[in-house]
Design an enzyme around this catalytic site. Sequence first.
Site, PDB file in Angstrom:
ATOM      1  N   SER A 145      -2.775  -6.056   2.731  1.00 22.96           N
ATOM      2  CA  SER A 145      -2.836  -5.035   2.050  1.00 22.96           C
ATOM      3  C   SER A 145      -2.010  -3.983   2.871  1.00 22.96           C
ATOM      4  O   SER A 145      -2.297  -3.863   4.069  1.00 22.96           O
ATOM      5  CB  SER A 145      -4.142  -4.558   1.395  1.00 22.96           C
ATOM      6  N   TYR A 159     -12.166  -1.002   3.617  1.00 18.06           N
ATOM      7  CA  TYR A 159     -11.313  -2.024   3.069  1.00 18.06           C
ATOM      8  C   TYR A 159     -10.242  -2.017   3.987  1.00 18.06           C
ATOM      9  O   TYR A 159      -9.546  -3.226   4.467  1.00 18.06           O
ATOM     10  CB  TYR A 159     -11.009  -1.529   1.731  1.00 18.06           C
TER      11      TYR A 159
END
Length: 252
Positions: A145, A159
């Site tokens: 990501s 995250y």
Amino acid sequence: MSKTLKGKVALVTGGSRGLGAAIAQALADEGADVAISYVASAEKAEAVVEKLKAKGVRALAIQSDQADMAAAKPLVDKVVAHFGKLDILINNAAIAVQGKTVDDPELDTVNLDRQWQINVMGSVAATRAAAPVLTDGGRIIFIGSLFGTRIPVSGVADYAGSKSALLGYAKGVARDLGRRNITVNVVQPGVMPTDMAKGALGDEVPEALLDMHPIRRIATLEEVSALVTHLSGPNGGYMTGGIFDVAGGFAI
């Protein structure tokens, strides 16, 4: 179409929906036989398999929970037993827990810890299981990501950390397996039209978020899948240990 992956066998973890399903279809379009893993969505997984088979390739859905590290080897064993080999591993399965700042007294540590387990340890387990049986000249691709290298908002430490951990791990694996001409790379998408993104942003992408993109839109699943397919193919044979953004210049 050239079918650059004809004769290859790929495993896409978390391939029953979203980006995983799009990657599976892109690989099949290039001629690869594809296995996908899923946790609970058997109906969705079988629907993806039918779409893959309609493209003229072999396809298989396997139930496997990435949160369980012990499940990785049986998953890979089933792929090899069914197709006879494994050439490409796409570590796609992941979750995103809606975060709070780390000093919030109501921090959901249980689900944040599960996020680390799935996003990091699950990918590690899949890679360890695949590495001994992956064909020489094979491919491993981690779906990271952009939060792995850029943090434009608060409340995403866990995250972002889970995705950043994949960067060092992938580089280490690339070093370990390079002697077998196995390439290992990380693809870092920005915002995409997935259920995960909708859960975080709602149905509409905020204008403030679009303003962070020089190319003022979010990525398509096809754009991300195209890069994954390129890295999986013969023209990706000298690209390893790389981190590739598909994010429209988000937060340059």
